[in-house]
Design a protein around this motif. Structure first.
Motif, PDB file in Angstrom:
ATOM      1  N   GLY A   1       0.413   3.821  -2.679  1.00 52.95           N
ATOM      2  CA  GLY A   1       0.142   5.260  -2.561  1.00 52.95           C
ATOM      3  C   GLY A   1       0.957   6.260  -2.904  1.00 52.95           C
TER       4      GLY A   1
ATOM      5  N   TYR B   1      -5.038   2.460   2.304  1.00 51.72           N
ATOM      6  CA  TYR B   1      -5.194   1.112   1.711  1.00 51.72           C
ATOM      7  C   TYR B   1      -4.677  -0.103   2.503  1.00 51.72           C
ATOM      8  N   GLY B   2      -3.623  -0.072   3.585  1.00 52.75           N
ATOM      9  CA  GLY B   2      -3.278  -1.187   3.955  1.00 52.75           C
ATOM     10  C   GLY B   2      -4.135  -2.079   4.687  1.00 52.75           C
TER      11      GLY B   2
ATOM     12  N   VAL C   1      -0.408   6.642  -6.454  1.00 54.47           N
ATOM     13  CA  VAL C   1      -1.306   7.658  -6.522  1.00 54.47           C
ATOM     14  C   VAL C   1      -0.853   9.229  -6.233  1.00 54.47           C
TER      15      VAL C   1
ATOM     16  N   THR D   1       3.888  -3.231   8.580  1.00 53.22           N
ATOM     17  CA  THR D   1       4.059  -1.673   8.554  1.00 53.22           C
ATOM     18  C   THR D   1       3.123  -0.807   9.382  1.00 53.22           C
TER      19      THR D   1
ATOM     20  N   ALA E   1     -12.120   9.445  -4.301  1.00 50.71           N
ATOM     21  CA  ALA E   1     -11.354  10.564  -3.762  1.00 50.71           C
ATOM     22  C   ALA E   1     -10.041  10.199  -4.122  1.00 50.71           C
ATOM     23  N   LEU E   2      -9.416   9.166  -4.534  1.00 50.26           N
ATOM     24  CA  LEU E   2      -8.246   8.637  -4.684  1.00 50.26           C
ATOM     25  C   LEU E   2      -7.129   9.006  -3.674  1.00 50.26           C
ATOM     26  N   PRO E   3      -7.368   8.362  -2.527  1.00 48.25           N
ATOM     27  CA  PRO E   3      -6.583   8.878  -1.629  1.00 48.25           C
ATOM     28  C   PRO E   3      -4.899   8.455  -1.696  1.00 48.25           C
ATOM     29  N   GLU E   4      -4.223   9.100  -1.031  1.00 46.43           N
ATOM     30  CA  GLU E   4      -2.738   8.552  -1.291  1.00 46.43           C
ATOM     31  C   GLU E   4      -2.296   7.611  -0.167  1.00 46.43           C
TER      32      GLU E   4
ATOM     33  N   TYR F   1      -7.321  -2.095   4.373  1.00 47.20           N
ATOM     34  CA  TYR F   1      -8.301  -2.634   3.551  1.00 47.20           C
ATOM     35  C   TYR F   1      -7.621  -3.962   2.642  1.00 47.20           C
ATOM     36  N   LEU F   2      -6.429  -3.932   2.374  1.00 49.10           N
ATOM     37  CA  LEU F   2      -5.838  -5.036   1.771  1.00 49.10           C
ATOM     38  C   LEU F   2      -5.815  -6.203   2.621  1.00 49.10           C
TER      39      LEU F   2
ATOM     40  N   SER G   1      -9.049  -7.740   2.855  1.00 48.62           N
ATOM     41  CA  SER G   1      -9.456  -8.508   1.377  1.00 48.62           C
ATOM     42  C   SER G   1      -8.680  -9.686   1.223  1.00 48.62           C
TER      43      SER G   1
ATOM     44  N   ARG H   1      -1.384  12.255  -9.241  1.00 51.10           N
ATOM     45  CA  ARG H   1      -2.035  13.430  -8.853  1.00 51.10           C
ATOM     46  C   ARG H   1      -1.177  14.821  -9.075  1.00 51.10           C
TER      47      ARG H   1
ATOM     48  N   PHE I   1     -12.516   5.467  -2.369  1.00 52.03           N
ATOM     49  CA  PHE I   1     -11.612   5.178  -3.539  1.00 52.03           C
ATOM     50  C   PHE I   1     -12.086   6.143  -4.569  1.00 52.03           C
TER      51      PHE I   1
ATOM     52  N   SER J   1       0.795  -1.089  -0.022  1.00 54.14           N
ATOM     53  CA  SER J   1      -0.067   0.058   0.002  1.00 54.14           C
ATOM     54  C   SER J   1       0.905   1.400   0.013  1.00 54.14           C
TER      55      SER J   1
ATOM     56  N   GLU K   1       1.814  -5.870   5.440  1.00 54.23           N
ATOM     57  CA  GLU K   1       0.908  -4.352   5.855  1.00 54.23           C
ATOM     58  C   GLU K   1       0.850  -4.347   7.309  1.00 54.23           C
TER      59      GLU K   1
ATOM     60  N   GLU L   1     -13.345   1.720   5.052  1.00 55.16           N
ATOM     61  CA  GLU L   1     -12.708   1.476   3.773  1.00 55.16           C
ATOM     62  C   GLU L   1     -12.172   2.780   3.142  1.00 55.16           C
TER      63      GLU L   1
END
Lengths: 111, 144
Positions: free
Chosen positions: A59, B113-114, A62, B57, B107-110, B116-117, B120, A66, B105, A55, B54, B102
């Motif tokens: 990131g 995601y960790g 992404v 991290t 908004a395309l955050p930077e 969430y992954l 999943s 941007r 998505f 991630s 993840e 979650e």
């Protein structure tokens, strides 16, 4: 992670290899910022040699996208392994980035 | 199959080693359950590698966000029947893993995601507080 770049047609192709994880984020960000200073708008991320994407790496991609979109540019990605593609799909990035089978096809798409 | 327990310094530099150990144990577990060698980029092994990476991290980043000196993150991998299990323990402040939403998505955050992954990729994920410890549990059934 190793990072190199070359100009190909209208784009800069960035070749990454190794692990693109949270530990290499500062290194990548600072390197990519220096490349952005060239003023180029179009970039290809060749991920053929990336064997792990987490991630943190995602990131970074992404954040890079941007920044490039802010200057009306784009980043296209190429040569995803099944493992890396899975991360793109889970996080829905396959709907955000245009993905190509190889870096030549991605670079040609900018011409 | 014996458990594998080890600890790492809470530094992002340790991630490659953690992933290597996670993959090694996962390969052995896969072989034991299925009787087959996992192929390259096996879905189960890749899921374990990413989920453990993840999780570590996350533990390391929270440590660093606390502004404290690096400490240790403790890991344990085991196999129960046909299910691979992991426990990741850290000494950070209590963290409500299940409350993390979650990513947005659209908004395309930077970041973000960790977790969430992890959710999943795993069959089951749960966190508990044991004294001063956060203990994250991961479980994934091995199928050939």
């Amino acid at each position: 992670m190793n990072m190199t770049s070359n100009k190909q047609g209208n784009s800069i192709v960035i070749h990454l290899s190794g692990r693109f994880d949270a530990g290499v984020v500062p290194q990548f960000k600072s390197w990519f910022l220096s490349i952005l200073e060239s003023g180029e708008q179009y970039y290809v991320m060749n991920l053929a040699e990336v064997d792990y994407l987490d991630s943190g790496g995602l990131g970074c991609l992404v954040a890079s996208l941007r920044r490039v979109r802010d200057i009306d540019g784009d980043i296209r990605v190429a040569a995803l392994s099944d493992k890396v593609r899975k991360v793109f799909e889970l996080t829905r990035m396959h709907r955000v980035f245009d993905i190509y089978d190889d870096s030549n096809a991605a670079a040609n798409s900018f011409n | 199959m014996a458990k594998l327990t080890f600890h790492i310094e809470a530094s992002l530099d340790t991630l490659p080693k953690v992933c290597e150990l996670a993959c090694g144990f996962a390969e052995e577990a896969y072989q034991k359950v299925t009787g087959c060698q996992p192929e390259k980029d096996n879905t189960f092994i890749s899921a374990v590698e990413l989920a453990v990476g993840e999780a570590c991290t996350n533990a390391i980043r929270h440590r660093q966000a606390d502004g404290q000196e690096p400490e240790m993150v403790y890991l344990e991998f085991s196999l129960s029947g046909d299910t691979w299990l992991a426990e990741i323990r850290d000494h950070n402040q209590a963290f409500d893993f299940l409350a993390v939403p979650e990513p947005d998505f659209a908004a395309l955050p930077e970041s973000g995601y960790g977790i969430y992954l992890i959710r999943s990729l795993m069959d089951e994920v749960w966190m508990e507080r044991q004294g001063d410890w956060n203990v994250l549990h991961l479980a994934k059934k091995i199928v050939s």
